[in-house]
Design a protein around this motif. Structure first.
Motif, PDB file in Angstrom:
ATOM      1  N   ARG A 136       0.838  -1.206   0.000  1.00  0.00           N
ATOM      2  CA  ARG A 136       0.000   0.000   0.000  1.00  0.00           C
ATOM      3  C   ARG A 136       0.871   1.253   0.000  1.00  0.00           C
ATOM      4  O   ARG A 136       0.606   2.185  -0.744  1.00  0.00           O
ATOM      5  CB  ARG A 136      -0.933  -0.009   1.209  1.00  0.00           C
ATOM      6  CG  ARG A 136      -1.864   1.190   1.274  1.00  0.00           C
ATOM      7  CD  ARG A 136      -3.239   0.768   1.673  1.00  0.00           C
ATOM      8  NE  ARG A 136      -4.133   1.885   1.946  1.00  0.00           N
ATOM      9  CZ  ARG A 136      -4.934   2.430   1.048  1.00  0.00           C
ATOM     10  NH1 ARG A 136      -4.943   1.975  -0.196  1.00  0.00           N
ATOM     11  NH2 ARG A 136      -5.742   3.417   1.381  1.00  0.00           N
ATOM     12  N   ILE A 137       1.911   1.274   0.820  1.00  0.00           N
ATOM     13  CA  ILE A 137       2.819   2.427   0.837  1.00  0.00           C
ATOM     14  C   ILE A 137       3.476   2.601  -0.526  1.00  0.00           C
ATOM     15  O   ILE A 137       3.575   3.717  -1.042  1.00  0.00           O
ATOM     16  CB  ILE A 137       3.886   2.259   1.942  1.00  0.00           C
ATOM     17  CG1 ILE A 137       3.237   2.288   3.322  1.00  0.00           C
ATOM     18  CG2 ILE A 137       4.956   3.349   1.829  1.00  0.00           C
ATOM     19  CD1 ILE A 137       4.177   1.902   4.444  1.00  0.00           C
ATOM     20  N   ARG A 138       3.919   1.502  -1.109  1.00  0.00           N
ATOM     21  CA  ARG A 138       4.574   1.560  -2.424  1.00  0.00           C
ATOM     22  C   ARG A 138       3.634   2.132  -3.477  1.00  0.00           C
ATOM     23  O   ARG A 138       3.995   3.041  -4.225  1.00  0.00           O
ATOM     24  CB  ARG A 138       5.060   0.166  -2.848  1.00  0.00           C
ATOM     25  CG  ARG A 138       5.751   0.163  -4.217  1.00  0.00           C
ATOM     26  CD  ARG A 138       6.223  -1.230  -4.606  1.00  0.00           C
ATOM     27  NE  ARG A 138       5.170  -2.234  -4.596  1.00  0.00           N
ATOM     28  CZ  ARG A 138       4.293  -2.429  -5.581  1.00  0.00           C
ATOM     29  NH1 ARG A 138       4.319  -1.685  -6.664  1.00  0.00           N
ATOM     30  NH2 ARG A 138       3.386  -3.384  -5.490  1.00  0.00           N
ATOM     31  N   ILE A 139       2.409   1.622  -3.529  1.00  0.00           N
ATOM     32  CA  ILE A 139       1.446   2.080  -4.533  1.00  0.00           C
ATOM     33  C   ILE A 139       1.102   3.551  -4.316  1.00  0.00           C
ATOM     34  O   ILE A 139       1.067   4.337  -5.270  1.00  0.00           O
ATOM     35  CB  ILE A 139       0.184   1.192  -4.513  1.00  0.00           C
ATOM     36  CG1 ILE A 139       0.535  -0.205  -5.051  1.00  0.00           C
ATOM     37  CG2 ILE A 139      -0.957   1.829  -5.291  1.00  0.00           C
ATOM     38  CD1 ILE A 139      -0.549  -1.246  -4.821  1.00  0.00           C
ATOM     39  N   ILE A 140       0.843   3.939  -3.073  1.00  0.00           N
ATOM     40  CA  ILE A 140       0.505   5.330  -2.761  1.00  0.00           C
ATOM     41  C   ILE A 140       1.631   6.263  -3.190  1.00  0.00           C
ATOM     42  O   ILE A 140       1.384   7.360  -3.703  1.00  0.00           O
ATOM     43  CB  ILE A 140       0.192   5.486  -1.253  1.00  0.00           C
ATOM     44  CG1 ILE A 140      -1.187   4.898  -0.955  1.00  0.00           C
ATOM     45  CG2 ILE A 140       0.282   6.944  -0.802  1.00  0.00           C
ATOM     46  CD1 ILE A 140      -1.490   4.743   0.523  1.00  0.00           C
ATOM     47  N   THR A 141       2.866   5.815  -3.013  1.00  0.00           N
ATOM     48  CA  THR A 141       4.015   6.657  -3.359  1.00  0.00           C
ATOM     49  C   THR A 141       4.271   6.642  -4.863  1.00  0.00           C
ATOM     50  O   THR A 141       4.422   7.706  -5.478  1.00  0.00           O
ATOM     51  CB  THR A 141       5.265   6.192  -2.586  1.00  0.00           C
ATOM     52  OG1 THR A 141       4.958   6.143  -1.191  1.00  0.00           O
ATOM     53  CG2 THR A 141       6.418   7.154  -2.804  1.00  0.00           C
TER      54      THR A 141
END
Length: 157
Positions: A136-141
């Motif tokens: 989720r952090i990767r996609i959001i970033t």
């Protein structure tokens, strides 16, 4: 802000913290029983494995996206929290909590000025939970989803 000087609020908010309620204290007993049954050494071993896995995913996915690791890599110097630092940490934190899809909601802590703090609870956090949170952090970033959120600070995230 975690200042060393305590200043109570001047209004009713000063009573929001303090002595826990009796009912809340009673609810602690089953959790303590689980810890005693699981044995603290085993809980710590799982905590170390889980934080190492999270740091592995950090190295694989986030290191090239402007993040830096804010926690020690040495497990002997690290607890069950891992801090990920990024210039847009506050907006990334907001996106983790508020952005769609709600099926994969991650609720981290934010600490000034650029710290996303992920707390792992080895008794009930799964490796799949860690994978989904880091994804989720990767996609959001990568997709810059955080740009849809204001950087105006609320009292608590």
């Amino acid at each position: 802000e975690f200042n060393l000087e305590f200043e109570p609020a001047r209004d009713i908010r000063r009573f929001e913290v303090g002595t826990p309620h009796i009912i809340s204290m009673k609810a602690i007993e089953p959790g303590v029983d689980l810890l005693l049954e699981a044995k603290m050494e085993r809980v710590r071993q799982k905590s170390v494995r889980q934080t190492e896995y999270l740091i592995f995913l950090f190295d694989e996915w986030l290191d090239t996206l402007g993040f830096r690791l804010g926690s020690p890599r040495d497990a002997a110097r690290r607890g069950s929290h891992v801090s990920l630092c990024h210039p847009e940490a506050y907006r990334i934190t907001r996106a983790m909590i508020e952005a769609e899809p709600p099926v994969v909601r991650v609720i981290p802590d934010f600490r000034e000025k650029d710290n996303i703090r992920l707390g792992l609870a080895p008794l009930y956090t799964s490796y799949g939970d860690i994978y989904r949170a880091m994804e989720r952090i990767r996609i959001i970033t990568e997709e810059k989803i955080y740009e849809n959120f204001s950087d105006v600070r609320f009292a608590v995230t």
